[in-house]
Every structure is written in C-alpha cells, then in structure tokens.
Design a protein around this motif. Structure first.
Motif, PDB file in Angstrom:
ATOM      1  N   UNK A   1       0.897  -1.311  -0.007  1.00  0.00           N
ATOM      2  CA  UNK A   1       0.001   0.067   0.063  1.00  0.00           C
ATOM      3  C   UNK A   1       0.927   1.175  -0.055  1.00  0.00           C
ATOM      4  N   UNK A   2       1.827   1.065   0.874  1.00  0.00           N
ATOM      5  CA  UNK A   2       2.853   2.379   0.864  1.00  0.00           C
ATOM      6  C   UNK A   2       3.455   2.553  -0.306  1.00  0.00           C
ATOM      7  N   UNK A   3       3.757   1.661  -0.912  1.00  0.00           N
ATOM      8  CA  UNK A   3       4.652   1.832  -2.308  1.00  0.00           C
ATOM      9  C   UNK A   3       3.955   2.105  -3.431  1.00  0.00           C
ATOM     10  N   UNK A   4       2.631   1.492  -3.538  1.00  0.00           N
ATOM     11  CA  UNK A   4       1.882   2.036  -4.723  1.00  0.00           C
ATOM     12  C   UNK A   4       1.425   3.640  -4.523  1.00  0.00           C
ATOM     13  N   UNK A   5       1.158   3.772  -3.115  1.00  0.00           N
ATOM     14  CA  UNK A   5       0.801   5.270  -2.867  1.00  0.00           C
ATOM     15  C   UNK A   5       1.875   6.217  -3.123  1.00  0.00           C
ATOM     16  N   UNK A   6       3.390   5.697  -3.249  1.00  0.00           N
ATOM     17  CA  UNK A   6       4.458   6.554  -3.451  1.00  0.00           C
ATOM     18  C   UNK A   6       5.079   7.170  -2.210  1.00  0.00           C
ATOM     19  N   UNK A   7       4.638   6.316  -1.059  1.00  0.00           N
ATOM     20  CA  UNK A   7       5.297   6.913   0.175  1.00  0.00           C
ATOM     21  C   UNK A   7       6.687   6.409   0.359  1.00  0.00           C
ATOM     22  N   UNK A   8       7.719   7.065   0.736  1.00  0.00           N
ATOM     23  CA  UNK A   8       8.811   6.531   0.896  1.00  0.00           C
ATOM     24  C   UNK A   8       9.055   5.902   2.100  1.00  0.00           C
TER      25      UNK A   8
END
Length: 370
Positions: A156-163
């Motif tokens: 989820x974090x990777x898909x949303x572009x969260x570092x």
C-alpha cells in the motif's frame, strides 16, 4: 464485437463438426480424391492472388489454429496452406493469450484487493507518523484489531508513493513549530513613524496555537527597564488567563532591546528563551507574518498623529484581530471566537448583513443585522 466473433466462431465450428461426421461415411479413396481436388483449387487461388495476402477474420484464424496446431510444425510444412506454418503457430499463441487474459479478468487477482478503508488508515498512519516503517504500522494495526499482512502494508505504501521511514523522518523547522504550537509564544518589535516625525516601537507577542495577539505596549524609547516591565505584565496576564502553565518556549530575535534580565524572569516562570539565527526571520515566521498583516491592514492605511493615537488604533486592531478576523490555520475561526454553525438553506433567504466600521472605516466587520 467480441460477442459477434464468438457467435461466428461457434457457427463455423458446428458446421465443420457436421462436415467431419460426413467424412466418416467416405472411403479413403474418396477422401484422397477430395484432398487432391482441394489442393488444386488452393493452388489456383494462390496463383490468382499472387503477392496479395488473404484476409482472414479472427474466427477463421482461431479455427485454423485450433485444428492445425496439434499436427505439429513438421506436418504443417508438408500441407499446402494459404499462410506459412509459423503464422498458424503465432495465431495459436495469440489465441492462448486471449484465453488466459479472459480467465484472469473473470477470476480477478490472486488475492482480493485491500478494503479502501484499511488503505486510507495505513496512509493516514504513515502521514501522521513519519518515523514509522511498514512493520511499525503493521503492529499498530494489529493493536487496533485490523487483520492485515505486513507485506500488504508495504505494498500500500509503495503504490501510494510513500517513501520508506528513513527518508521521511527529517524534521523541518515548520513541522517542529506545528508540533509544539501550544507551548510556543513569540514576540517582536514593530517600528513606525508618526506625523510628528517621532519613531514609535510597538512591542507585541503572539501565541502560535491560538494565534492570539497581545500588544504589550508602545514607546519611543524601548529601554531595558521598559521591556522588562512589559515582560512582567505579559506573565501576569498569562497567569490570570490560565495559559502560563502551557507556555514552555518564547521565540525572539537577537535585538539589543532585550535585556538579559528577561531570560531570568522567563526562566523563573518555566519559559525557555529560544533565539533565532542571525538574519533568519523564518525562524520566527508566525510573528513576522503578523507584522506584515499589521502593516498592510492598519499602519500603511492610517496617518498616526502621535503615541496616544497609535495606542488607540492598536487597541482597536487587537480587538478586531482576536475577536473577529478569520484565520486559515484556525479553519476560518478567530483566536477568541469559535466558528459559527453554517446557516441552513431556509435561513439564507432572510439573511441580513450590516457592516460595522472601526477606526473611521479603516477596518470593516460584517455582522448579522439586529
């Protein structure tokens, strides 16, 4: 379009199935004669077409691929066809890709998509806690009773572009000010010139969280004794209103007008002094922005006669700023006035507004008519 292709493919498949049943009644000699006749007819068609390629529909390609591929590449090379054997094999590969694609669409992905509410919760936890990695967020969700895998949190974090957390833990000065806003008080001097030519110094303080402004005084000679007394009055005012206990820091610049004694007075009250860097007004941005607002809304629009007139104008502006003027950081509320409830549609029809002027029309306030 796909439905029409499937209908035509089914029709031709059924037709060829009945033709295959008719072949069962034929002898081998009859079949050999028919094959020779068909080959001759195909040769005539190829001679007439020349370099032109025949136009085969999608259902034609699918039927030829399904029926000819089981024969193998070697057998296909011995059969007279309108196209090359490699083309037939390519048609078969495309047919298999389409079949697998349709099955994937109908079946969906291997794992069901995470509920949107959980995805929003994961992103909220990551935004509000920059130092938390996906493992820490997964543990917090487990405490909340949310059953989700740690790998899903990472996805989820990777898909949303969260570092990753190490790249999000940098604490900026603005973030530090917002996180400690309830405990921060800022002060500064504002200079202005009266019509008499006398320079006046306005001493003001502002609370970061509430945005409430306190005009501590005005003077033409900001001596150390005068500044010290103004600080004592400020501490008395904070203690009377019950806000002194929550104030832990006071931000000010390195102006020589501040005596060393005020740091001791503030330290006795439990308030630590934080000095801004040299020529770094952004470190005291809240009070600096208020100074700009004061100049734009009052000082640049008013002819100040003398110190008495200046104090009167500042009292009016302080009351207007704290009790009426809206602030974006407070969601359109004022420091000493909560945001009113929105009016209903049936109340808008009888809405009447009066304008009240302050300082001879320099400041306008809109209120409900009595």
């Amino acid at each position: 379009m796909i439905a029409a292709v499937l209908v035509r493919f089914a029709y031709r498949a059924v037709s060829h199935a009945f033709a295959a049943l008719w072949l069962l009644r034929m002898t081998d000699r009859d079949k050999d004669v028919e094959i020779l006749a068909l080959r001759h007819q195909l040769a005539v068609l190829q001679r007439q077409l020349g370099d032109q390629r025949p136009r085969l529909r999608l259902e034609d390609r699918a039927l030829l691929a399904a029926s000819l591929v089981p024969l193998g590449r070697a057998t296909l090379r011995r059969i007279r066809l309108l196209v090359s054997p490699d083309t037939v094999l390519r048609w078969h590969r495309d047919l298999m890709k389409r079949r697998h694609a349709c099955m994937s669409v109908n079946r969906g992905p291997g794992r069901p998509r995470t509920v949107a509410l959980i995805r929003r919760l994961v992103l909220r936890l990551a935004a509000e806690n920059p130092s938390w990695g996906y493992r820490r967020i997964h543990g917090e969700l487990a405490l909340l009773g949310v059953a989700i895998a740690a790998s899903t949190v990472w996805e989820i974090l990777k898909t949303a572009g969260v570092d990753p957390a190490p790249h999000r833990t940098t604490v900026t000065w603005a973030h530090s000010l917002r996180s400690h806003a309830e405990a921060i008080l800022a002060m500064d001097f504002v200079e202005t010139v009266a019509l008499t030519g006398q320079r006046q110094y306005i001493f003001a303080a502002i609370h970061h969280a509430s945005r409430r402004v306190r005009i501590l005084g005005t003077t033409a000679h900001p001596t150390h004794a005068w500044v010290t007394q103004a600080i004592r009055y400020l501490l008395m005012d904070l203690e009377d209103t019950g806000h002194l206990a929550q104030i832990k820091f006071l931000i000010r610049d390195r102006d020589a007008k501040y005596p060393e004694l005020i740091d001791k007075i503030l330290g006795t009250a439990g308030v630590a002094t934080v000095l801004t860097g040299v020529r770094m007004p952004r470190m005291n941005s809240i009070i600096e922005r208020w100074v700009k607002t004061l100049r734009a809304e009052l000082l640049d629009r008013t002819l100040i006669w003398n110190q008495i007139h200046l104090r009167h104008a500042l009292r009016e502006y302080e009351r207007h700023y704290n009790e009426h003027r809206t602030h974006r950081s407070l969601a359109a509320a004022a420091p000493l006035r909560a945001r009113p409830q929105p009016l209903l549609l049936d109340q808008l029809g009888c809405l009447a507004i009066d304008r009240q002027d302050r300082l001879g029309g320099v400041i306008h306030e809109c209120r409900h008519a009595a």
